[in-house]
Design an enzyme around this catalytic site. Structure first.
Site, PDB file in Angstrom:
ATOM      1  N   THR A  40       0.813  -1.218   0.000  1.00  0.00           N
ATOM      2  CA  THR A  40       0.000   0.000   0.000  1.00  0.00           C
ATOM      3  C   THR A  40       0.848   1.271   0.000  1.00  0.00           C
ATOM      4  O   THR A  40       0.317   2.368  -0.133  1.00  0.00           O
ATOM      5  CB  THR A  40      -0.934   0.013   1.226  1.00  0.00           C
ATOM      6  OG1 THR A  40      -0.147  -0.192   2.406  1.00  0.00           O
ATOM      7  CG2 THR A  40      -1.969  -1.099   1.131  1.00  0.00           C
ATOM      8  N   HIS A  48       4.988  -3.456  10.145  1.00  0.00           N
ATOM      9  CA  HIS A  48       5.491  -4.690   9.528  1.00  0.00           C
ATOM     10  C   HIS A  48       6.683  -5.271  10.300  1.00  0.00           C
ATOM     11  O   HIS A  48       7.103  -6.396  10.021  1.00  0.00           O
ATOM     12  CB  HIS A  48       5.964  -4.422   8.091  1.00  0.00           C
ATOM     13  CG  HIS A  48       4.898  -3.929   7.168  1.00  0.00           C
ATOM     14  ND1 HIS A  48       4.915  -2.673   6.607  1.00  0.00           N
ATOM     15  CD2 HIS A  48       3.777  -4.528   6.698  1.00  0.00           C
ATOM     16  CE1 HIS A  48       3.863  -2.518   5.827  1.00  0.00           C
ATOM     17  NE2 HIS A  48       3.146  -3.620   5.862  1.00  0.00           N
ATOM     18  N   LYS A  82     -10.171  -1.249   9.384  1.00  0.00           N
ATOM     19  CA  LYS A  82     -10.417   0.007   8.686  1.00  0.00           C
ATOM     20  C   LYS A  82     -11.882   0.412   8.790  1.00  0.00           C
ATOM     21  O   LYS A  82     -12.772  -0.422   8.719  1.00  0.00           O
ATOM     22  CB  LYS A  82     -10.039  -0.123   7.199  1.00  0.00           C
ATOM     23  CG  LYS A  82      -8.558  -0.405   6.960  1.00  0.00           C
ATOM     24  CD  LYS A  82      -7.696   0.769   7.360  1.00  0.00           C
ATOM     25  CE  LYS A  82      -6.230   0.481   7.188  1.00  0.00           C
ATOM     26  NZ  LYS A  82      -5.382   1.579   7.658  1.00  0.00           N
ATOM     27  N   ARG A  86      -9.869   1.537   1.563  1.00  0.00           N
ATOM     28  CA  ARG A  86      -8.520   1.970   1.257  1.00  0.00           C
ATOM     29  C   ARG A  86      -8.475   2.660  -0.114  1.00  0.00           C
ATOM     30  O   ARG A  86      -9.260   2.361  -1.014  1.00  0.00           O
ATOM     31  CB  ARG A  86      -7.558   0.781   1.227  1.00  0.00           C
ATOM     32  CG  ARG A  86      -7.254   0.177   2.587  1.00  0.00           C
ATOM     33  CD  ARG A  86      -6.314  -0.998   2.428  1.00  0.00           C
ATOM     34  NE  ARG A  86      -6.047  -1.675   3.684  1.00  0.00           N
ATOM     35  CZ  ARG A  86      -5.037  -1.398   4.491  1.00  0.00           C
ATOM     36  NH1 ARG A  86      -4.211  -0.426   4.179  1.00  0.00           N
ATOM     37  NH2 ARG A  86      -4.849  -2.094   5.598  1.00  0.00           N
ATOM     38  N   GLN A 171      -7.305 -13.949   0.004  1.00  0.00           N
ATOM     39  CA  GLN A 171      -6.222 -14.329   0.913  1.00  0.00           C
ATOM     40  C   GLN A 171      -6.240 -15.843   1.144  1.00  0.00           C
ATOM     41  O   GLN A 171      -5.186 -16.476   1.218  1.00  0.00           O
ATOM     42  CB  GLN A 171      -6.340 -13.591   2.240  1.00  0.00           C
ATOM     43  CG  GLN A 171      -5.169 -13.890   3.178  1.00  0.00           C
ATOM     44  CD  GLN A 171      -5.165 -13.036   4.424  1.00  0.00           C
ATOM     45  OE1 GLN A 171      -5.625 -11.898   4.404  1.00  0.00           O
ATOM     46  NE2 GLN A 171      -4.641 -13.559   5.515  1.00  0.00           N
ATOM     47  N   THR A 231       2.945   8.265  14.453  1.00  0.00           N
ATOM     48  CA  THR A 231       3.115   9.565  15.086  1.00  0.00           C
ATOM     49  C   THR A 231       2.061  10.491  14.485  1.00  0.00           C
ATOM     50  O   THR A 231       1.370  10.109  13.526  1.00  0.00           O
ATOM     51  CB  THR A 231       4.513  10.148  14.809  1.00  0.00           C
ATOM     52  OG1 THR A 231       4.626  10.413  13.395  1.00  0.00           O
ATOM     53  CG2 THR A 231       5.610   9.190  15.231  1.00  0.00           C
TER      54      THR A 231
END
Length: 406
Positions: A40, A48, A82, A86, A171, A231
């Site tokens: 992405t 990750h 989410k 996306r 998936q 952040t």
């Protein structure tokens, strides 16, 4: 201590399908396992990081990793966690991101001599015939079960598109293909991927009559239950062009006291015996633990030379408070309300506190200063213009500085 026992001791394992079978595979180096990474962005990030460390640990124990990049699934986007759909990427963007991922992964995983594989699910997903997929794969999935899956619940409240609804099937199909093509017998993923992973084991069972296993890795959460690696200015990236080695070092140097030892246990390769001793540390010793954490992780991502530079720069700045050589952070427009920012939000946005709760404690206990002036009133505010030009030095305690610009 076995490999599996160490994973448990480090707090890395969340859920497993068949613990005894997985123990046997991992402990005896018989696991050919995969973890998926959807491209992405053009860089991996701290989210990750846990998976990469996990793959490295298992490869060191003789198991074979498959890093699966989602050139196909990236066309859809994972709805897990989410509230909104996306952003859809172009095929060119996805291909570029996949290439960037492999370069970064090579710092963690040894791809030489067939010790690991780098595979793109576009190789099979983009060739699928829709009617064939419905007949061969769609018939194996219960819509009722899919709708109960945790990964869809948040999106159901806002509206789940049919596009995203297919993500679990795709998936699952990945695991099915990897099992057949490479003998992949184990899938790992984040704790939020459990439903998708079970879909894969079930598809393999129904189509091939074989048993495959799945195990979820504990998500990296702070003491307030929020995902780490974010952040106010965005994600903490592994690409030095997006997050400098010094900024990366400082992110870990500034984790909350309550999180530092957990991060050392889960992310570093320090011996457990050494970490167990550190569990007894408190007070000022926790600052030393944060320095160890920051150095070890920066060394892993950027190399020992860059880690030493970051450490030396931090110490030099903490000693002298030299703003000329100080790392800077630029405040985004959305952190200001009516043209100003309060001290708690400022400490958090500057990256000097992992959460606003921690920032509030810093201010209340007299540990915050702005432009050389101590600020102990949590209601104190600063206009955006105050940070114009060269910026202003914001300080937490005696040792943490950063230059803030707007």
């Amino acid at each position: 201590m076995t490999v599996y026992d160490e994973l448990v001791a480090r707090g890395l394992i969340a859920q497993v399908t068949d613990e005894e079978l997985i123990k046997n595979l991992i402990n005896n180096g018989k696991a050919t396992f995969y973890i998926g990474f959807d491209p992405t962005a053009d860089s991996l990030h701290v989210g990750h990081f846990m998976a990469l460390c996990f793959m490295k640990r298992l490869q060191m124990a003789g198991n074979k990793p498959i890093a699966l990049v989602g050139g196909g699934t990236g066309m859809i986007g994972d709805p897990s966690g989410k509230t909104d759909m996306r952003k859809m990427l172009t095929p060119e963007q996805i291909e570029h991101n996949c290439e960037c991922f492999k370069k970064q992964m090579s710092k963690f995983i040894d791809f030489s001599d067939d010790k690991a594989l780098f595979v793109n699910n576009a190789d099979w997903l983009l060739k699928l015939n829709y009617v064939d997929l419905l007949r061969e794969v769609g018939a194996c999935f219960s819509v009722n079960n899919m709708l109960r899956a945790e990964c869809y619940k948040q999106r159901m409240e806002r509206g789940l598109t049919f596009l995203e609804f297919n993500y679990m099937i795709m998936q699952s199909y990945d695991f099915y293909m990897l099992y057949q093509k490479y003998g992949c017998n184990l899938q790992f993923g984040g704790d939020d991927q459990w439903s998708n992973m079970l879909g894969g084991t079930e598809l393999i069972r129904r189509k091939l009559g074989k048993d495959a296993s799945a195990m979820t890795i504990t998500l990296l959460l702070n003491s307030e239950g929020k995902k780490m690696g974010k952040t106010v200015s965005g994600a903490v990236w592994l690409d030095p062009e997006k997050t400098s080695p010094y900024e990366f070092y400082q992110y870990w140097r500034n984790v909350a006291d309550a999180d530092v030892l957990k991060c050392i246990r889960m992310l570093t390769f320090l011996p457990l015996e050494q970490i167990d001793e550190m569990d007894k540390w408190e007070g000022a010793q926790l600052n030393r633990a944060k320095e160890i954490l920051a150095f070890e992780l920066t060394k892993m991502v950027h190399g020992e030379e860059e880690a030493k530079k970051a450490e030396e720069t931090a110490k030099a700045i903490f000693t002298s408070g030299d703003a000329a050589n100080m790392a800077a952070v630029k405040l985004e427009d959305d952190v200001f309300t009516d043209g100003s920012i309060d001290i708690v939000s400022l400490i958090h946005a500057a990256g000097l506190a992992a959460t606003k709760s921690e920032a509030r404690r810093v201010v209340s206990q007299g540990g915050a200063s702005v432009a050389g002036e101590k600020v102990s009133d949590i209601a104190a505010k600063f206009d955006k213009e105050f940070f114009a030009g060269d910026g202003v030095v914001v300080k937490k305690g005696k040792k943490s500085f950063i230059k803030v610009q707007a």
